[in-house]
Scaffold this motif. Sequence first.
Motif, PDB file in Angstrom:
ATOM      1  N   ASP A 144      56.742  60.608   6.463  1.00 31.85           N
ATOM      2  CA  ASP A 144      57.252  61.801   7.111  1.00 31.85           C
ATOM      3  C   ASP A 144      56.368  63.018   6.868  1.00 31.85           C
ATOM      4  O   ASP A 144      56.000  63.728   7.802  1.00 31.85           O
ATOM      5  N   VAL A 145      55.999  63.272   5.621  1.00 31.82           N
ATOM      6  CA  VAL A 145      55.227  64.470   5.311  1.00 31.82           C
ATOM      7  C   VAL A 145      53.841  64.427   5.961  1.00 31.82           C
ATOM      8  O   VAL A 145      53.307  65.463   6.386  1.00 31.82           O
ATOM      9  N   ILE A 146      53.255  63.233   6.078  1.00 37.83           N
ATOM     10  CA  ILE A 146      51.955  63.095   6.736  1.00 37.83           C
ATOM     11  C   ILE A 146      52.079  63.474   8.209  1.00 37.83           C
ATOM     12  O   ILE A 146      51.242  64.210   8.757  1.00 37.83           O
ATOM     13  N   ALA A 147      53.136  62.987   8.854  1.00 43.72           N
ATOM     14  CA  ALA A 147      53.338  63.290  10.276  1.00 43.72           C
ATOM     15  C   ALA A 147      53.650  64.759  10.495  1.00 43.72           C
ATOM     16  O   ALA A 147      53.190  65.366  11.472  1.00 43.72           O
ATOM     17  N   GLN A 148      54.428  65.366   9.598  1.00 43.61           N
ATOM     18  CA  GLN A 148      54.722  66.792   9.743  1.00 43.61           C
ATOM     19  C   GLN A 148      53.440  67.618   9.655  1.00 43.61           C
ATOM     20  O   GLN A 148      53.279  68.609  10.381  1.00 43.61           O
ATOM     21  N   GLY A 149      52.526  67.208   8.767  1.00 36.03           N
ATOM     22  CA  GLY A 149      51.261  67.934   8.636  1.00 36.03           C
ATOM     23  C   GLY A 149      50.348  67.709   9.821  1.00 36.03           C
ATOM     24  O   GLY A 149      49.856  68.665  10.431  1.00 36.03           O
ATOM     25  N   MET A 150      50.109  66.445  10.187  1.00 33.43           N
ATOM     26  CA  MET A 150      49.190  66.139  11.285  1.00 33.43           C
ATOM     27  C   MET A 150      49.750  66.542  12.640  1.00 33.43           C
ATOM     28  O   MET A 150      48.998  66.844  13.566  1.00 33.43           O
ATOM     29  N   GLY A 151      51.090  66.544  12.762  1.00 34.22           N
ATOM     30  CA  GLY A 151      51.723  66.878  14.038  1.00 34.22           C
ATOM     31  C   GLY A 151      51.854  68.356  14.301  1.00 34.22           C
ATOM     32  O   GLY A 151      52.400  68.757  15.334  1.00 34.22           O
ATOM     33  N   GLY A 152      51.365  69.198  13.384  1.00 34.28           N
ATOM     34  CA  GLY A 152      51.341  70.635  13.628  1.00 34.28           C
ATOM     35  C   GLY A 152      52.540  71.401  13.125  1.00 34.28           C
ATOM     36  O   GLY A 152      52.525  72.640  13.126  1.00 34.28           O
ATOM     37  N   LEU A 153      53.599  70.706  12.668  1.00 30.22           N
ATOM     38  CA  LEU A 153      54.798  71.423  12.235  1.00 30.22           C
ATOM     39  C   LEU A 153      54.519  72.312  11.030  1.00 30.22           C
ATOM     40  O   LEU A 153      54.930  73.475  10.976  1.00 30.22           O
ATOM     41  N   MET A 154      53.780  71.779  10.060  1.00 30.44           N
ATOM     42  CA  MET A 154      53.559  72.543   8.831  1.00 30.44           C
ATOM     43  C   MET A 154      52.633  73.738   9.026  1.00 30.44           C
ATOM     44  O   MET A 154      52.650  74.668   8.214  1.00 30.44           O
ATOM     45  N   SER A 155      51.878  73.737  10.116  1.00 22.82           N
ATOM     46  CA  SER A 155      50.998  74.883  10.368  1.00 22.82           C
ATOM     47  C   SER A 155      51.774  76.121  10.821  1.00 22.82           C
ATOM     48  O   SER A 155      51.259  77.233  10.771  1.00 22.82           O
ATOM     49  N   VAL A 156      53.032  75.911  11.269  1.00 23.78           N
ATOM     50  CA  VAL A 156      53.828  77.047  11.746  1.00 23.78           C
ATOM     51  C   VAL A 156      55.100  77.232  10.929  1.00 23.78           C
ATOM     52  O   VAL A 156      55.957  78.047  11.282  1.00 23.78           O
ATOM     53  N   THR A 157      55.237  76.479   9.840  1.00 25.46           N
ATOM     54  CA  THR A 157      56.435  76.575   9.007  1.00 25.46           C
ATOM     55  C   THR A 157      56.105  77.293   7.706  1.00 25.46           C
ATOM     56  O   THR A 157      55.098  76.991   7.070  1.00 25.46           O
TER      57      THR A 157
END
Length: 401
Positions: A138-151
């Motif tokens: 999950d955390v890998i996908a959140q990072g690569m999928g762009g979510l963590m760049s705006v959270t």
Amino acid sequence: MKPLQGVKVIDLTRILSGPYCTMLLADMGADVVKIEPPQGDDTRTWGPPFIETESAYFLSVNRNKKSFVLNLKTDEGKKILLDLVKSADIVVENFRPGTMKKLGIDYEVLKEVNERIILASIFGFGQSGPYAMRPGYDVIAQGMGGLMSVTGEPGRPPVKGGFSLADVGTGMWALTGILLALQARNLTNKGQWVDANLLDTMVSWQTYFAGNYFATGKNPKPLGGAHPNICPYQVFEANDGYFNIAVGNDSLWKKFCQVLNLDIANDPKFATNPLRVENRDELIPILESIFKTESFKHWVDLLDQAGIPAGPVYELSDLFVDPHIIEREMITTMEHPSFGEIKQVGIPIKLSETPGELVSPPPLLGQHTYEILQDLGYNDDEIHELYEKGVTVGEVVKQHV
């Protein structure tokens, strides 16, 4: 009647994304057989906290299922699985790509046994592409999928979503794909392979963030609790906690200013939403200083009475005593055979004629193995032999043989 009554599901999943998907199927009436390895789903031991012998994690996503222990590394285990597939409608798995083929139970094999079978595969990066074989979490996908760049807050390190958005979201996409495949099968009488993955889920949810990037070529930035396209639309601090407001149009803005006794409704810097977005750095401090003077309940009640969207930021201890949540049956209880009453999150989809239902608690390891083998035609001697060979295990089987 339930909407998926009579639909048979073989659940080869573990951890979260797959079990969440199959729990949703089970809640709506599908007969879900959870195939577990001899040691059980990994999450049975993910704790603390535990409720006696079972982890709270496992109990959260495995209700309404039957547990069948089967060692798929044995020829007998594979034969039993394929016997189940003959009368099944759906198989759900979340192994690494290639594992099903290595075990001799990939889609081509399943299709030979039952051409109507629907296989749903859930993984980190999907069944194709350069990253297909990478382990996905999950955390890998959140990072690569762009979510963590705006959270998170501006100028601070990236932050993941508080719970497993990629896992749970992919379980939902897999469910959608399964239901679409069932409808297609009504037309073609043939099954198909559903491919859902964590990274695609995160990318698909970019929506207006992606639209903004496509329009400007500029990467979005974290805004804390704020919205990139609407202002004010964010979290604010009161004198005893936090709450959210959503001033989604200029009419609401005028009401909002009236309620707060602000004389800036027609200010040339704030009169329209584009102006407020452009000048948010000047507007937000004005609002912050006002909201810190009273309790969050004061502000939520005041704004709600005026028809302005507002709501508190709850802790779970607040959430699960809220009368609305209780009336909507989003917290409920079940009786567990080993340790009595357990609490569960309710079913989010409400159907007027064929509602889902919480029927049975999360199963003990191998709880239904004996009865499923009996249903397949195995007698006690044959079941005893499977037990001795390590094809299946479990105290429930041991008691019978």
